[in-house]
Design an enzyme around this catalytic site. Structure first.
Site, mmCIF file in Angstrom:
data_model
loop_
_atom_site.group_PDB
_atom_site.id
_atom_site.type_symbol
_atom_site.label_atom_id
_atom_site.label_comp_id
_atom_site.label_asym_id
_atom_site.label_seq_id
_atom_site.Cartn_x
_atom_site.Cartn_y
_atom_site.Cartn_z
ATOM 1 N N GLU A 1 9.948 0.177 9.764
ATOM 2 C CA GLU A 1 9.132 -1.029 9.868
ATOM 3 C C GLU A 1 8.932 -1.419 11.332
ATOM 4 O OE1 GLU A 1 7.708 -2.794 7.279
ATOM 5 O OE2 GLU A 1 8.422 -1.150 6.008
ATOM 6 N N GLU B 1 14.805 -9.849 7.500
ATOM 7 C CA GLU B 1 13.745 -8.833 7.556
ATOM 8 C C GLU B 1 13.998 -7.736 6.528
ATOM 9 O OE1 GLU B 1 10.324 -6.934 8.334
ATOM 10 O OE2 GLU B 1 10.869 -8.915 9.081
ATOM 11 N N GLU C 1 8.767 -6.770 -0.348
ATOM 12 C CA GLU C 1 7.465 -6.108 -0.210
ATOM 13 C C GLU C 1 7.425 -4.784 -0.962
ATOM 14 O OE1 GLU C 1 6.584 -5.830 3.946
ATOM 15 O OE2 GLU C 1 6.076 -7.957 4.095
#
Length: 134
Positions: free
Chosen positions: A39, A80, A87
């Site tokens: 990411e 995160e 997600e």
């Protein structure tokens, strides 16, 4: 011999207990870290941590300031990671646009932004204390 499709369900592995569980858990955490490294946001967070440490060094910060910054960044990284997990699940459940998917992603993004702001406020306070005085 038939080959199962790549995303087909596999049998659940046997439960690991005792000391081997600690090794397995460490392995799962390392796998999560490898996944999170993919990411861009996470790589930016790591870069920001290094920048934050540099700013603290320039400001002549105390050891407790470094410790607080590190704790805040661990919280940011954990958030995160959870945001990325949300997600992944949402993308799997709703490959097309859906209101619940948008809301879930927006809320995860908000959680991450709140901790980014907390880190920024802390760094700002330390820099202000250092360069302006108490």
């Amino acid at each position: 011999m038939t080959v199962a499709p790549p995303n087909s369900p596999r049998p659940k592995p046997p439960r690991v207990t005792g000391l081997p569980h600690l090794w397995a858990a460490a392995g799962y955490s390392c796998a999560g870290l490898r996944r999170l490294w993919q990411e861009t946001a996470f790589r930016h967070i790591v870069l920001a941590l290094l920048l934050g440490f540099g700013l603290l060094a320039i400001a002549g910060a105390e050891m407790t300031d470094y410790a607080i910054l590190l704790i805040l960044f661990f919280c940011l990284i954990a958030t995160e990671a959870l945001n990325t997990a949300v997600e992944c699940i949402v993308d799997h459940l709703a490959p097309d646009w859906a209101a619940f998917a948008r809301d879930a992603k927006d809320l995860g993004s908000l959680a991450t932004m709140c901790l980014l702001c907390a880190n920024g406020v802390f760094l700002g306070a330390v820099l202000l204390r250092s360069f302006v005085g108490e």
